[in-house]
Design an enzyme around this catalytic site. Structure first.
Site, PDB file in Angstrom:
ATOM      1  N   VAL A   1      40.326  56.181  27.973  1.00  7.42           N
ATOM      2  CA  VAL A   1      40.340  57.357  29.219  1.00  7.42           C
ATOM      3  C   VAL A   1      38.829  57.511  29.453  1.00  7.42           C
ATOM      4  CG1 VAL A   1      41.535  59.192  29.800  1.00  7.42           C
ATOM      5  CG2 VAL A   1      42.979  57.220  28.413  1.00  7.42           C
TER       6      VAL A   1
ATOM      7  N   ARG B   1      68.195  72.066  70.821  1.00  7.14           N
ATOM      8  CA  ARG B   1      66.412  72.344  70.403  1.00  7.14           C
ATOM      9  C   ARG B   1      66.825  70.991  71.151  1.00  7.14           C
ATOM     10  NH1 ARG B   1      62.630  76.121  71.108  1.00  7.14           N
ATOM     11  NH2 ARG B   1      63.736  77.426  70.066  1.00  7.14           N
TER      12      ARG B   1
ATOM     13  N   CYS C   1      46.874  73.681  57.388  1.00 10.17           N
ATOM     14  CA  CYS C   1      47.417  74.831  58.218  1.00 10.17           C
ATOM     15  C   CYS C   1      46.145  74.427  59.423  1.00 10.17           C
ATOM     16  CB  CYS C   1      46.823  76.381  57.804  1.00 10.17           C
ATOM     17  SG  CYS C   1      48.032  77.073  56.227  1.00 10.17           S
TER      18      CYS C   1
ATOM     19  N   LEU D   1      36.598  45.721  27.263  1.00 13.88           N
ATOM     20  CA  LEU D   1      35.197  46.197  28.477  1.00 13.88           C
ATOM     21  C   LEU D   1      34.011  46.751  27.864  1.00 13.88           C
ATOM     22  CD1 LEU D   1      34.498  45.034  30.822  1.00 13.88           C
ATOM     23  CD2 LEU D   1      35.155  46.824  32.255  1.00 13.88           C
TER      24      LEU D   1
ATOM     25  N   THR E   1      41.877  58.760  35.584  1.00 12.82           N
ATOM     26  CA  THR E   1      42.522  59.338  37.023  1.00 12.82           C
ATOM     27  C   THR E   1      43.798  57.829  37.339  1.00 12.82           C
ATOM     28  OG1 THR E   1      41.106  57.473  37.564  1.00 12.82           O
ATOM     29  CG2 THR E   1      40.935  59.545  38.204  1.00 12.82           C
TER      30      THR E   1
ATOM     31  N   GLU F   1      54.935  76.668  67.684  1.00 12.58           N
ATOM     32  CA  GLU F   1      55.602  75.643  67.403  1.00 12.58           C
ATOM     33  C   GLU F   1      54.893  74.692  68.782  1.00 12.58           C
ATOM     34  OE1 GLU F   1      59.389  76.197  65.743  1.00 12.58           O
ATOM     35  OE2 GLU F   1      59.050  77.341  67.266  1.00 12.58           O
TER      36      GLU F   1
ATOM     37  N   GLU G   1      62.746  77.611  55.227  1.00 11.36           N
ATOM     38  CA  GLU G   1      63.429  78.507  56.173  1.00 11.36           C
ATOM     39  C   GLU G   1      64.656  78.033  55.169  1.00 11.36           C
ATOM     40  OE1 GLU G   1      65.324  79.176  60.615  1.00 11.36           O
ATOM     41  OE2 GLU G   1      63.562  77.706  60.172  1.00 11.36           O
TER      42      GLU G   1
ATOM     43  N   ASN H   1      39.015  51.284  36.464  1.00  9.45           N
ATOM     44  CA  ASN H   1      39.009  50.352  38.136  1.00  9.45           C
ATOM     45  C   ASN H   1      39.609  49.168  37.825  1.00  9.45           C
ATOM     46  OD1 ASN H   1      39.262  50.921  40.957  1.00  9.45           O
ATOM     47  ND2 ASN H   1      37.863  49.007  40.242  1.00  9.45           N
TER      48      ASN H   1
ATOM     49  N   PHE I   1      37.114  55.022  48.823  1.00  8.12           N
ATOM     50  CA  PHE I   1      37.270  54.854  47.836  1.00  8.12           C
ATOM     51  C   PHE I   1      37.493  56.623  47.398  1.00  8.12           C
ATOM     52  CE2 PHE I   1      38.213  54.221  43.136  1.00  8.12           C
ATOM     53  CZ  PHE I   1      38.350  53.434  42.773  1.00  8.12           C
TER      54      PHE I   1
END
Length: 1341
Positions: free
Chosen positions: A270, A892, A156, A416, A274, A1273, A814, A363, A349
């Protein structure tokens, strides 16, 4: 172990806002966000995207780190954080830091009072990002702040106001050494002084007063629970949480983890969730066992080795960055080349919230082909330590490590353990590059790590490693090219050979996933060229190179940097004699802003759950054009908690629906797009409903043709009727009188609304006479009421539709909101219980449609001096599978085909293409921006053809007062010339242009461009009957006033303006007036809140009702002139006078006939002009918005703060439309861009570095309430100034390659289009594949 698994549950212990919460039977699949909203009823934290891309769900998580004996605070995305990962953590939400009812926190107060909250849906997340930053750094720098907001989006405000409010927390010294004046920086006062010229009514006045802000007092914060410190000091123990489908185990030691991995080789590890969280939600993957190693010491340790630094695999990216920054600051530069490159990648990142939780090991192990860091680790030859219960092994990260798409060389039972990042040595140079659509928080198009080692004291290559991501299913090394370069001298010849070799080696199939094949191939070469220059410069500094980098090449190797933004806002203050109670014309704050900043503002999905309430999930088509043969629901009904499946046979009323014509169905029998609603599942929770919806099996009989693009529609003559045309003058004569005629085309892409609050409906059956109450996030309460009544087969009087507020709308709510509301209402009718549905972002983007893509073809005749004589233009819009509002949108577009230019002979034709896409719909501008974009394209072509500056061609063609448009409406109170002149002045246009030209002479690989663009926007609904509004005003006996009108609040401040209007009319303070909601049982038959006309229409209706009440109170005022408002109200009440009045307004003298090209389609026009300056990187296609000046005619502003907010917000939405946002569809009509991961709206870093907004003064408009003008607008199109500034910069780049004259640049001007248009020797090495010889991955619709 298995026995334990069956029986043993742990309790989850966490603190939320200082209160202890013990959760028995915590579900591993539940996110923190669901827990906060559904279990604890803390609804301040919002769901915006469910993938960590928008920041609406940001909260602060604090935990005690026993190893460092300190409390760590982080902003995290609650939508991704698994509840089970928060054992022994303290969570702080927006409700926990302050409230309107008790005491605001300064972070909440400042964003509200600085006008940084419009719809307010993103506000709690931004507040919490700022709060977490201040918790860690009570006096942050502007750079800290900009980094903290990288993971937050706002649709906004245009961001400026948020930064302005929060700048007040920044440590002194910023850009102006702490002498900050008002709401900008020292730049502000300087420009204002120049511009004010001693005239007191031209505002040097501020939109807010920082001296009123409460100081930040760290002693007022929630204390970290001492219990968590003592618990944190105890030895860790393993935890188990068992859900319906998932077992979550948090092992207490490395040994236990290795044992578990041997038992459950398929288990996922985990840390931040992400990636796994997104796979489970969006890719429908299920991981029955999850291991959470976050607290295992060996995995989070950092150790120095002889060759570098070893990081445990669960070290987060934030900690990695902090550690590397410390090393870079203390070690000699030659030793930390890899560290510096990683830090540069980490800047871009994801967002801060993701970096705070995402682990370095995650990653690597995700093995994404577009990983930002893996190419660096590979080029640097990082060593990975792997471990299983059998023992350890060390692998170098080379081209064998990634064995296939998202596969690595690890055995199933291995984990790892750590990664060693090496130091560099003298004579070694390392760089990293990442190219993406948006700079902040974006996935990479191409990434690379480049490492070269020279023989001692020479420029002869001893070893070189070039690693790329985004060029294959895995991260790759360019071994062939590297082998060719070893032993050679670093120089021009080597560079040419390397580029040719890369062009051969880094090929891509023309159908490669991700598309953009030509661009990606060009990037591999362009990025190497940047590396070549970087190394060349360093060698020259060491006197090891024959020649230094040419001065005009130097900017190609500068790292991307944007200065902190500065801004000026100018507006006319109220006249000296205006009563202090008269709030019209004053910059008062949005009346809900404080509630929005504290999370107390109630949105549709925040309404408390009904005891017997249910949730709905849509079942949608996966085919673009097919008959449904059968729907199999057995598997879905077997999911726990499922109540029923709803489809067309459950409709008590009609299956026909649609906002203008009934050419749609509530539930499809024949599907005509991917995402067509076929049915819905109703269940006890949202998770169960969504899981069951995915289990519904539909079998199809596919149909031909599948029409996806405008070109497909033209080839198949697939158009809706009617074809519209506006013609004036004599085209043949106009072309005959022209010196030159040119033809051209431009394609303008669509745009997703991306309101932060997705579509949401709650339907409550009332149990008798078919009555139902609906709480909906919609701009069109009456249309929702009518369509629901039609579907249920009851009169509209039995349906009540209520709208409190929306978290953004922009036209997307709308008409399209009704497709969800009708489905939810039918479901509620069937089960006779309350049913709610808030769409997930990916569902919303799939089903709801967006801005119409347009294709424009034009033929333009003009004189040598640039004066346009004749124009023949044809528009094609991609409408989708139903008409929706597309006819009005095309009309329009035709009404705006001239923009601000007087063309004597003109014809415009508009075709609406019928395609197999979800129906496109209203979007801020409603066809106007597309119509004007085509006109600016031919103006720009005319300028390039004549060799005349574009601003001269524009100025010579501008309308003058009293001239008539192609639709024969004469321009009265025409202010474009004044806007133009002021915009030229405040932007220093001529000096700026001279500086741009000088810059372009001195720089080969970066270019600047400048453009000035006017706009004229007609105000009124083109459907005449909609230009009406009602209001209802009650005065209660205590003197308080309840105001209701037909408009809805979606962040634009309509309710605030209506209260200002009522306050001025009734002559009472705004504090006595309240608006509760918009509701169909108070004001009936309302028009949608759209067409920028809501303040005009509803303002007049409110004024009308208030006037009626004033007349009734007049006798009591006359009798008691010294009495108070309350006295007069009481006297009237005791005299039995009606203290309730309704008001009504219809716009006079409207009506246009296409057959005769006569009548007035618009009540008046809003005008504006913008100047923008940009800088493009010719090698990558990235651009920076350096400067924008906007002058907007908003008449006599009702509220300058809200109006400037609308101008800036619309402008930034336009920047998205014209430079960033690209909807990508497969040739079969599948939408790829279904969330913020792939669909990029502008972020904080995209606002112009220097932004000036001026509201034109002394321009009253007698056609609207209190001389104001519409503002929602009209400013959006001014962002075309950025697009044409980019085109200007590309023109300068093309001139370097000997190219001149008009060229086609389609919108949006993405990095891909910019780079491909800047043709040079590198692009020649990557010719595009022949169209028609392959099936592309995506098509332009």
């Amino acid at each position: 172990m298995e026995e334990m698994n069956q029986n043993h549950h742990d309790d989850l212990v966490l603190f939320v806002n200082g209160k202890k919460v013990v959760q028995r039977n915590a579900d591993p699949e539940m996110t923190l966000l669901t827990f906060l909203r559904r279990k604890l009823s803390l609804t301040g934290t919002k769901l915006g995207c469910a993938e960590g891309g928008c920041g609406a769900c940001t909260v602060m998580v604090s935990r005690f780190n026993s190893h460092h004996n300190q409390i760590i605070h982080h902003a995290v995305n609650a939508c991704l954080a698994p509840l089970c990962s928060l054992h022994h953590c303290a969570v702080t939400t927006v409700e926990g830091i302050g409230s309107v009812a008790s005491k605001l926190h300064p972070v909440q107060e400042r964003i509200a009072k600085a006008h940084g909250s419009q719809c307010g849906f993103c506000t709690p997340g931004i507040v919490m990002s700022m709060y977490a930053l201040l918790k860690n750094s009570p006096q942050p720098s502007m750079q800290d702040m900009e980094e903290a907001f990288q993971g937050n989006l706002c649709r906004c405000t245009g961001y400026r106001a948020i930064l302005e409010g929060y700048k007040t927390f920044a440590k002194q010294g910023g850009c102006c050494g702490g002498r900050r004046k008002g709401n900008g920086c020292c730049m502000t006062s300087a420009h204002e002084d120049e511009h004010v010229n001693g005239d007191s009514t031209h505002s040097g006045q501020q939109l807010f007063d920082p001296s009123e802000f409460m100081p930040l007092d760290p002693t007022q914060e929630i204390i970290f629970p001492p219990e968590l410190i003592s618990l944190g000091k105890q030895p860790p123990r393993s935890l188990r949480f068992i859900g319906e489908r998932v077992l979550w185990i948090q092992p207490s030691s490395l040994n236990e983890l290795l044992q578990l991995k041997a038992v459950y080789p398929a288990a996922k590890l985990v840390v931040g969730n992400t990636e796994v969280g997104i796979e489970m939600k969006f890719k429908n993957l299920l991981y029955p066992v999850i291991l959470a190693p976050a607290y295992i010491q060996e995995l989070s340790s950092i150790q120095y080795t002889e060759n570098g630094i070893e990081f445990g695999a669960s070290v987060t990216l934030t900690v990695l960055g902090k550690k590397l920054r410390e090393e870079v600051d203390k070690l000699p530069s030659y030793k930390t080349e890899v560290f510096q490159a990683i830090l540069e990648q980490l800047r871009w990142f994801a967002g801060q919230q993701i970096r705070n939780v995402a682990a370095i090991g995650g990653n690597i192990m995700t093995a994404s082909p577009i990983s930002d860091l893996n190419p660096l680790f590979m080029a640097a030859g990082c060593k990975l330590t792997l471990m299983s219960k059998e023992g350890k092994r060390v692998l170098q990260m080379d081209d064998k490590f990634f064995s296939g798409y998202r596969k690595t060389a690890l055995k199933p039972e291995e984990i790892l353990l750590s990664i060693e990042i090496p130091y560099t040595k003298k004579g070694q140079y390392f760089s990293a590059f990442k190219q993406s659509t948006r700079k902040e928080d974006d996935i990479a198009t191409v990434t690379c790590g480049m490492n070269v080692i020279f023989q001692q004291g020479s420029n002869i290559i001893q070893d070189i490693q070039l690693s790329y991501g985004g060029m294959a299913p895995t991260t790759v090394l360019t071994t062939a090219t590297c082998n060719r370069l070893i032993g050679r001298r670093w120089g021009e010849e080597l560079m040419e050979d390397a580029c040719s070799s890369l062009a051969e080696e880094m090929t891509l199939s023309p159908s490669a996933p991700g598309g953009m094949v030509t661009y990606r191939r060009a990037l591999t070469i362009s990025l190497f060229f940047k590396f070549y220059l970087t190394v060349q410069q360093k060698l020259a500094q060491m006197h090891l190179s024959v020649e230094d980098v040419k001065p005009n090449y130097a900017s190609a190797i500068e790292l991307f940097h944007v200065d902190s933004p500065t801004s000026v806002q100018l507006y006319q203050t109220v006249p000296p004699g205006q009563s202090t109670d008269d709030m019209v014309g004053r910059p008062i704050m949005h009346l809900s802003a404080l509630k929005q900043a504290t999370g107390e503002a109630v949105y549709c999905d925040d309404i408390p759950q009904y005891e017997n309430g249910l949730y709905l999930a849509l079942v949608t088509s996966t085919k673009a054009h097919a008959y449904i043969k059968s729907i199999e629901t057995d598997d879905a009904m077997a999911v726990p908690g499922v109540v029923t499946f709803v489809s067309a046979k459950d409709l008590p009323g009609s299956n026909e629906t649609g906002p203008a014509v009934y050419d749609e169905t509530v539930f499809a029998d024949k599907v005509t797009c991917v995402g067509h609603i076929v049915g819905a599942i109703v269940a006890d929770t949202q998770a169960h409903a969504q899981r069951a919806a995915k289990a519904v099996k539909i079998s199809y009989e596919e149909l031909q043709p599948v029409i996806v693009t405008i070109q497909d529609a033209i080839a198949n003559q697939s158009f809706y009727r009617p074809v519209r045309m506006i013609e004036k003058g004599d085209l043949a004569k106009g072309f005959h009188e022209s010196d030159n005629i040119l033809e051209g085309e431009i394609h303008i892409g669509g745009q997703e609304h991306f309101y932060l609050e997705t579509n949401c409906t709650l339907a409550v059956p009332r149990g008798e006479d078919g009555e139902m109450e609906l709480f909906v996030s919609t701009q069109s309460a009456s249309k929702t009421q009518a369509l629901v009544a039609k579907a249920l087969g009851v009169p509209a009087s039995h349906i009540v539709c209520r709208v409190k507020r929306m978290g953004g709308g922009f036209g997307g709510k709308e008409s399209r909101s009704a497709i969800l509301s009708t489905v939810v209402a039918v479901a509620a009718h069937k089960v006779k219980r309350p049913v709610r549905c808030m769409l997930d972002r990916d569902e919303d983007m799939l089903v709801s449609g967006g801005r119409h893509p347009f294709f424009g073809r034009y033929k333009v005749g003009f004189k040598k001096n640039g004066k346009v004589m004749a124009l023949d233009v044809t528009y094609y819009s991609n409408v989708g599978n139903s008409m929706d509002l597309s006819l009005s949108i095309m009309e329009r577009a035709l009404f705006h085909m001239d923009n601000c230019y007087n063309i004597p002979h003109i014809r415009g034709t508009g075709y609406m293409c019928k395609t197999n896409l979800p129906s496109n719909t209203a979007f801020r501008g409603f066809g106007g921006p597309q119509g004007m974009m085509v006109s600016e394209s031919w103006i720009s072509d005319v300028a390039l053809c004549c060799g005349i500056p574009a601003e001269q061609v524009r100025e010579i063609n501008l309308y003058k007062q009293g001239e008539c448009t192609p639709f024969n409406q004469c321009l009265e109170q025409f202010t474009i010339d004044r806007c133009w002149e002021e915009c030229m002045n405040i932007s220093d246009f001529h000096q700026r242009k001279a500086r741009v030209e000088l810059y372009n002479k001195q720089h080969r690989w970066t270019k600047r461009g400048l453009s000035i663009i006017p706009t004229k926007f007609g105000i009124s609904f083109t459907a005449i009957f909609l230009n009406q509004a009602g209001a209802l005003v009650h005065i209660y006996t205590d003197g308080s006033v309840l105001l209701t009108h037909g408009g809805t609040e979606m962040g634009q401040g309509l309710h605030t303006k209506m209260i200002q209007v009522a306050s001025k009319t009734l002559e009472i303070p705004t504090s006595k007036i309240h608006i509760s909601e918009t509701c169909t049982n108070t004001v009936p038959n309302t028009s949608p809140t759209a067409a920028s006309a809501s303040s005009d229409l509803n303002g007049m209706a409110v004024y009308n009702a208030c006037q009626t009440l004033l007349q009734r109170l007049d006798p009591y005022k006359a009798r008691n002139p010294k009495g108070s408002w309350e006295d007069w109200v009481k006297a009237a009440y005791f005299d039995r006078v009606n203290l309730s009045a309704n008001g009504f307004y219809r716009t006079p003298d409207l009506g246009y006939d296409f057959e005769t090209n006569s009548g007035r389609p618009f009540n008046y026009f809003s005008y504006g002009v913008a100047v923008s300056e940009v800088e493009i990187d010719c090698l990558t296609g990235s651009h920076k918005n350096l400067h924008t000046s906007i002058v907007m005619d908003v008449g006599k502003s009702l509220n300058p703060a809200l109006d400037i907010g609308q101008v800036e917000g619309a402008f930034m939405q336009g920047v998205g439309l014209f430079t960033l946002e690209e909807l990508r569809y497969s040739p079969q009509g599948h939408l790829y861009t279904r969330g913020p991961g792939m669909y990029k709206i502008p972020a904080f870093g995209d606002i112009p570095t220097e932004l000036k907004v001026s509201l034109l003064r002394d321009a009253p408009n007698e056609k609207a309430i209190f001389s104001s003008k519409a503002v929602g607008e009209p400013p959006l199109f001014l962002a075309a100034s950025v697009f044409y500034a980019i085109k200007d910069a590309i023109t300068a780049a093309r001139a370097e390659s000997g190219l001149s004259g008009p060229f086609r640049l389609d919108s949006p001007a993405t990095p891909e289009r910019i780079r491909n248009a800047c043709e040079d020797k590198f692009t020649k090495l990557c010719p595009p594949p022949e169209p028609g010889t392959y099936t592309p991955w995506d098509v332009r619709v």
